[in-house]
Motif scaffolding. Structure first.
Motif, PDB file in Angstrom:
ATOM      1  N   ASP A 214     -14.214  12.443  -8.860  1.00  0.00           N
ATOM      2  CA  ASP A 214     -15.301  11.639  -8.342  1.00  0.00           C
ATOM      3  C   ASP A 214     -15.135  10.158  -8.615  1.00  0.00           C
ATOM      4  N   ASP A 215     -14.129   9.785  -9.378  1.00  0.00           N
ATOM      5  CA  ASP A 215     -13.951   8.377  -9.703  1.00  0.00           C
ATOM      6  C   ASP A 215     -13.594   7.592  -8.460  1.00  0.00           C
ATOM      7  N   ASP A 216     -14.131   6.376  -8.368  1.00  0.00           N
ATOM      8  CA  ASP A 216     -13.808   5.528  -7.235  1.00  0.00           C
ATOM      9  C   ASP A 216     -12.374   5.008  -7.316  1.00  0.00           C
ATOM     10  N   THR A 217     -11.875   4.825  -8.544  1.00  0.00           N
ATOM     11  CA  THR A 217     -10.499   4.381  -8.697  1.00  0.00           C
ATOM     12  C   THR A 217      -9.852   5.195  -9.800  1.00  0.00           C
ATOM     13  N   ASP A 218      -8.568   5.445  -9.672  1.00  0.00           N
ATOM     14  CA  ASP A 218      -7.852   6.172 -10.715  1.00  0.00           C
ATOM     15  C   ASP A 218      -7.633   5.256 -11.916  1.00  0.00           C
ATOM     16  N   GLU A 219      -7.301   5.872 -13.045  1.00  0.00           N
ATOM     17  CA  GLU A 219      -7.031   5.097 -14.258  1.00  0.00           C
ATOM     18  C   GLU A 219      -5.652   4.474 -14.122  1.00  0.00           C
ATOM     19  N   ILE A 220      -5.603   3.163 -13.975  1.00  0.00           N
ATOM     20  CA  ILE A 220      -4.333   2.483 -13.789  1.00  0.00           C
ATOM     21  C   ILE A 220      -4.258   1.319 -14.773  1.00  0.00           C
ATOM     22  N   SER A 221      -3.065   0.793 -14.929  1.00  0.00           N
ATOM     23  CA  SER A 221      -2.873  -0.296 -15.878  1.00  0.00           C
ATOM     24  C   SER A 221      -3.519  -1.574 -15.361  1.00  0.00           C
ATOM     25  N   ALA A 222      -3.710  -2.528 -16.279  1.00  0.00           N
ATOM     26  CA  ALA A 222      -4.320  -3.807 -15.891  1.00  0.00           C
ATOM     27  C   ALA A 222      -3.466  -4.521 -14.856  1.00  0.00           C
ATOM     28  N   GLU A 223      -2.125  -4.439 -15.004  1.00  0.00           N
ATOM     29  CA  GLU A 223      -1.235  -5.097 -14.046  1.00  0.00           C
ATOM     30  C   GLU A 223      -1.354  -4.473 -12.659  1.00  0.00           C
ATOM     31  N   GLN A 224      -1.394  -3.142 -12.607  1.00  0.00           N
ATOM     32  CA  GLN A 224      -1.527  -2.466 -11.317  1.00  0.00           C
ATOM     33  C   GLN A 224      -2.880  -2.773 -10.688  1.00  0.00           C
ATOM     34  N   ARG A 225      -3.926  -2.800 -11.528  1.00  0.00           N
ATOM     35  CA  ARG A 225      -5.266  -3.076 -11.009  1.00  0.00           C
ATOM     36  C   ARG A 225      -5.315  -4.476 -10.406  1.00  0.00           C
ATOM     37  N   ALA A 226      -4.733  -5.448 -11.091  1.00  0.00           N
ATOM     38  CA  ALA A 226      -4.716  -6.816 -10.585  1.00  0.00           C
ATOM     39  C   ALA A 226      -3.966  -6.903  -9.266  1.00  0.00           C
ATOM     40  N   SER A 227      -2.862  -6.164  -9.168  1.00  0.00           N
ATOM     41  CA  SER A 227      -2.083  -6.162  -7.935  1.00  0.00           C
ATOM     42  C   SER A 227      -2.887  -5.602  -6.775  1.00  0.00           C
ATOM     43  N   VAL A 228      -3.637  -4.528  -7.034  1.00  0.00           N
ATOM     44  CA  VAL A 228      -4.479  -3.935  -5.995  1.00  0.00           C
ATOM     45  C   VAL A 228      -5.544  -4.927  -5.543  1.00  0.00           C
ATOM     46  N   GLN A 229      -6.150  -5.624  -6.502  1.00  0.00           N
ATOM     47  CA  GLN A 229      -7.185  -6.600  -6.162  1.00  0.00           C
ATOM     48  C   GLN A 229      -6.605  -7.774  -5.379  1.00  0.00           C
ATOM     49  N   ASP A 230      -5.409  -8.223  -5.754  1.00  0.00           N
ATOM     50  CA  ASP A 230      -4.789  -9.348  -5.065  1.00  0.00           C
ATOM     51  C   ASP A 230      -4.475  -9.017  -3.605  1.00  0.00           C
ATOM     52  N   THR A 231      -3.999  -7.807  -3.355  1.00  0.00           N
ATOM     53  CA  THR A 231      -3.566  -7.438  -2.004  1.00  0.00           C
ATOM     54  C   THR A 231      -4.696  -6.868  -1.156  1.00  0.00           C
ATOM     55  N   TYR A 232      -5.869  -6.699  -1.733  1.00  0.00           N
ATOM     56  CA  TYR A 232      -7.027  -6.121  -1.042  1.00  0.00           C
ATOM     57  C   TYR A 232      -7.336  -6.909   0.240  1.00  0.00           C
ATOM     58  N   GLY A 233      -7.346  -6.204   1.373  1.00  0.00           N
ATOM     59  CA  GLY A 233      -7.691  -6.831   2.646  1.00  0.00           C
ATOM     60  C   GLY A 233      -6.565  -7.620   3.295  1.00  0.00           C
ATOM     61  N   CYS A 234      -5.371  -7.609   2.689  1.00  0.00           N
ATOM     62  CA  CYS A 234      -4.248  -8.402   3.214  1.00  0.00           C
ATOM     63  C   CYS A 234      -3.299  -7.525   4.026  1.00  0.00           C
ATOM     64  N   VAL A 235      -2.706  -8.104   5.047  1.00  0.00           N
ATOM     65  CA  VAL A 235      -1.730  -7.384   5.864  1.00  0.00           C
ATOM     66  C   VAL A 235      -0.320  -7.938   5.676  1.00  0.00           C
ATOM     67  N   ASN A 236      -0.209  -9.095   5.014  1.00  0.00           N
ATOM     68  CA  ASN A 236       1.104  -9.716   4.841  1.00  0.00           C
ATOM     69  C   ASN A 236       1.094 -10.513   3.538  1.00  0.00           C
ATOM     70  N   TRP A 237       0.852  -9.795   2.424  1.00  0.00           N
ATOM     71  CA  TRP A 237       0.646 -10.460   1.146  1.00  0.00           C
ATOM     72  C   TRP A 237       1.915 -11.128   0.637  1.00  0.00           C
ATOM     73  N   MET A 238       3.063 -10.473   0.794  1.00  0.00           N
ATOM     74  CA  MET A 238       4.326 -11.071   0.384  1.00  0.00           C
ATOM     75  C   MET A 238       5.426 -10.673   1.359  1.00  0.00           C
ATOM     76  N   PRO A 239       5.763 -11.540   2.314  1.00  0.00           N
ATOM     77  CA  PRO A 239       6.850 -11.230   3.252  1.00  0.00           C
ATOM     78  C   PRO A 239       8.143 -10.958   2.494  1.00  0.00           C
ATOM     79  N   LYS A 240       8.934 -10.023   3.002  1.00  0.00           N
ATOM     80  CA  LYS A 240      10.169  -9.653   2.309  1.00  0.00           C
ATOM     81  C   LYS A 240      11.294 -10.654   2.540  1.00  0.00           C
TER      82      LYS A 240
END
Length: 527
Positions: free
Chosen positions: A226-252
């Motif tokens: 039932d959790d809205d988000t899985d238990e993840i590390s602070a670094e992973q959580r920050a990455s998810v928040q940074d890329t939220y809503g983005c379609v081209n966050w870091m071009p390769k």
């Protein structure tokens, strides 16, 4: 009816293990989209099926239907239940599973593991008034909607005494797929999120209310499912928040035929434009062509001070709008203005006619606006909208605005009193009286000459995305409402709200969902 059977078979041919009830939901979704024959299936896109199917299931169907041979109905394997016309009537036929479950002694009660797949939404038990609204594609009144929720949850509890959030979400998906015009989360025709969040929230709230008398007060259950988000590390959580809503966050890769040297030349060229009259189209093209390098520096943690020196146009309307569009696929200014034109009057009308009678802070904000003597116009309407939104959510102005004297210069602003998150410095006694605004980020003025509130609010909001800044908890509801309803960014999962151990973070803010639902129910006419 023969075509309906062929479509059922076309679904079963690709997904033979799909439960009958889910097949029926897919059929209803296809019918709503206008697919009445198997020839129409080749026009179905993956996104059309996501409200009722998992992504992989939707992709398998779309891929199969893209091949003409897949339209030939084939019998389902013997191991799977036959999909027939009877499945189309299953929604109005009592479920054997339901009767078996309810007749079991409470002491030995065990819901079937896959009960949700076989659950029949009790459409036939709803009142005639509700069914009339649904069949006529009208939105049921709040009273009728609550009545429908109570009936559906009552049937769920008969089968499973402890439905999870996953269960209520799945049922909400099916209900919206069956009657999208009546049940989707919409404001003036625009679907908010995936369209079923508010219905899922109402179902879950009703489940919790029904369960409450049987739940010991000292018991605190935490189910991983039932959790809205899985238990993840602070670094992973920050990455998810940074890329939220983005379609081209870091071009390769650098775009062809760009090189590192070419990027540096364009970067230096833009610096020479800052103090002279420049062509907006030229700057826009330069921002787009150097987007790779901008994202690399931002994502590597360059400071606001360095970014404002190296990329001055990133903090001006023309540059931020170009960067924002590459990042999110949304036109920052155009999208906002189009949504204000479409929804702004409805929102203001709701606040003034309905919300002011329920929330004292909204009434106080309206009185204050009258004292400030606002005029009319697009920016003035936007000012009212933002201030009333903040009042509705009880979020304080000082977290978003900092007021200084009308003639103040950037270097005269006492930055220790300014919040570190993107903040608008208002040169004047109020947003209505101000002719100039400044944008501050990390307590540094990055743009000291913004001449309209509309531009200022767009630059403020765009900063959160372009610069990987999380929404502060103190502004989470206002910013998410603007994001979903006025900037048309509606991710299904994740959040951009800064993480706080003391607060549960939801994929969609429940307070935002409630306001969206209230707006959808609000009927009004101009006087």
């Amino acid at each position: 009816m023969a075509e309906s059977l062929q479509i059922s078979n076309a679904i079963a041919a690709v997904l033979p293990d799909l439960p009958d009830q889910v097949v029926k939901s897919v059929e209803d979704a296809l019918k709503t989209l206008g697919a009445v024959t198997t020839d129409d299936l080749k026009y179905i896109a993956e996104g059309d099926l996501l409200p009722v199917l998992k992504p992989i299931q939707a992709r398998r169907l779309v891929a199969a239907w893209a091949q003409k041979d897949s339209f030939t109905p084939t019998p389902a394997p013997a191991c799977s239940p036959p999909v027939s016309l009877q499945s189309s009537l299953s929604s109005v036929t009592p479920s054997p599973t339901s009767s078996t479950a309810t007749s079991s002694p409470s002491g030995s009660y065990r819901p079937a593991p896959n009960w949700i797949d076989n659950f029949q939404i009790p459409w036939q038990k709803l009142s005639e008034e509700i069914l009339q609204s649904l069949e006529r594609q009208k939105r049921p009144s709040p009273k009728l909607r609550r009545e429908m929720i109570r009936m559906v949850v009552s049937e769920m509890i008969k089968i499973c005494k402890n439905p999870t959030k996953h269960n209520t979400t799945e049922i909400a998906k099916r209900m919206v797929a069956r009657y999208p015009k009546s049940l989707q989360d919409v404001i003036d025709g625009d679907v908010i999120g995936l369209g079923y969040h508010s219905l899922a929230k109402q179902l879950q709230s009703r489940v919790e209310n029904v369960k409450r008398p049987d739940t010991p007060k000292i018991q605190k259950r935490k189910a991983a499912s039932d959790d809205d988000t899985d238990e993840i590390s602070a670094e992973q959580r920050a990455s998810v928040q940074d890329t939220y809503g983005c379609v081209n966050w870091m071009p390769k890769h650098l775009p062809l035929p760009e090189t590192v040297e070419c990027q540096l030349e364009k970067k230096e060229k833009m610096k020479t434009f800052e103090d002279m009259n420049y062509n907006s189209d030229v700057v826009k093209d330069l921002i787009k062509s150097t987007y790779f390098t901008q994202r690399k520096e931002i994502n590597n943690g360059a400071s606001i001070q360095k970014l404002s020196q190296d990329w001055p146009f990133l903090f001006k309307e023309v540059g931020m709008a170009a960067h924002f569009q590459e990042l999110t696929g949304v036109s920052l200014i155009v999208s906002f203005l189009a949504n204000v034109d479409k929804k702004g009057a409805r929102l203001l009308n709701f606040f003034k006619r309905v919300d002011a009678h329920k929330h004292k802070q909204v009434l106080d904000a309206l009185k204050l606006e009258t004292e400030r003597g606002q005029s009319t116009g697009c920016s003035e309407e936007v000012i009212q909208m933002v201030l009333l939104l903040m009042a509705h959510f009880d979020e304080k102005e000082q977290h978003l605005f900092h007021y200084v004297e009308k003639t103040s210069l950037a270097e005269e602003v006492q930055m220790e009193n300014v919040p570190p998150t993107p903040c608008l410095i208002v040169c004047g006694s109020s947003c209505f009286a101000s002719e100039t605004f400044m944008l501050s980020i990390d307590r540094k003025v990055v743009n000291d000459h913004i001449t309209s509130f509309t531009s200022a609010i767009c630059l403020m909001f765009g900063s959160y995305y372009c610069l990987n800044i999380h929404y502060p908890v103190d502004l989470r509801s206002t910013l998410e409402f603007l994001q979903r309803c006025f900037f048309s960014i509606n991710p299904e999962n994740g959040t951009k709200v800064e993480w706080n151990k003391k607060r549960k973070v939801f994929s969609v803010n429940p307070r935002v969902l409630t306001l969206i639902s209230d707006l959808a129910d609000h009927e009004w006419t101009f006087q």
